[in-house]
Design a protein around this motif. Sequence first.
Motif, PDB file in Angstrom:
ATOM      1  N   SER A   1     -10.853  36.150  71.061  1.00  0.00           N
ATOM      2  CA  SER A   1     -10.082  36.303  69.822  1.00  0.00           C
ATOM      3  C   SER A   1      -9.003  37.380  69.976  1.00  0.00           C
ATOM      4  N   PRO A   2      -7.943  37.285  69.173  1.00  0.00           N
ATOM      5  CA  PRO A   2      -6.908  38.327  69.212  1.00  0.00           C
ATOM      6  C   PRO A   2      -7.480  39.722  68.955  1.00  0.00           C
ATOM      7  N   GLU A   3      -8.452  39.805  68.060  1.00  0.00           N
ATOM      8  CA  GLU A   3      -9.062  41.100  67.756  1.00  0.00           C
ATOM      9  C   GLU A   3      -9.808  41.648  68.972  1.00  0.00           C
ATOM     10  N   ALA A   4     -10.533  40.776  69.666  1.00  0.00           N
ATOM     11  CA  ALA A   4     -11.271  41.209  70.857  1.00  0.00           C
ATOM     12  C   ALA A   4     -10.303  41.611  71.975  1.00  0.00           C
ATOM     13  N   ILE A   5      -9.237  40.857  72.153  1.00  0.00           N
ATOM     14  CA  ILE A   5      -8.240  41.194  73.170  1.00  0.00           C
ATOM     15  C   ILE A   5      -7.615  42.550  72.851  1.00  0.00           C
ATOM     16  N   THR A   6      -7.261  42.764  71.600  1.00  0.00           N
ATOM     17  CA  THR A   6      -6.661  44.026  71.170  1.00  0.00           C
ATOM     18  C   THR A   6      -7.618  45.186  71.418  1.00  0.00           C
TER      19      THR A   6
END
Length: 183
Positions: free
Chosen positions: A153-158
Amino acid sequence: MPATCLVVMGVSGAGKSTIAAHLADELGWPMAEADEFHPEANIAKMSAGTPLTDADRMPWLEALRAWIDERGAAGESVIVTCSALKRTYRDVLRRAGSRVRFVHLRGSADTVGGRLSGRSGHFMPPALLESQFADLEPLDPDEDGVALDVTTSPEAITDTALDRLGLRSGGHTGAGHDTNASG
């Protein structure tokens, strides 16, 4: 301590704009889209399905670096999206007065191609994705940055980017290089 520029890099459709926006929100740093620095001739070529040459890209990269320098001279850390596919392109950006660090978003041609084919309103046609993968050179050990898998997810990547770059809480610049990060 010099300002920092995070370059969120990768092929078209990897999620550069999404991740850069998340990082900008987390860090409170301004963000720029490298696409906005392309001259009209470059946009026309890409819109027509013609890959850019290295000569086409140099003025674009120099304009982006000038923006990074301008912000860095004011002591401002920034985030930019830029394909930065080749080492030579990244070297242009690394000549900025700021500390330039990379967040390489990597994924398979199938994953990224699926995203790109579902995107509208962008001048980069999906047909040019193959040429981008052919040009892509992974970060070298002496390049300051991390490589992250785009399938999370974008949140996990961030979160992973912030942790691995040492930018969690307070926006300090951290140290180290981790090109083997998988997200």
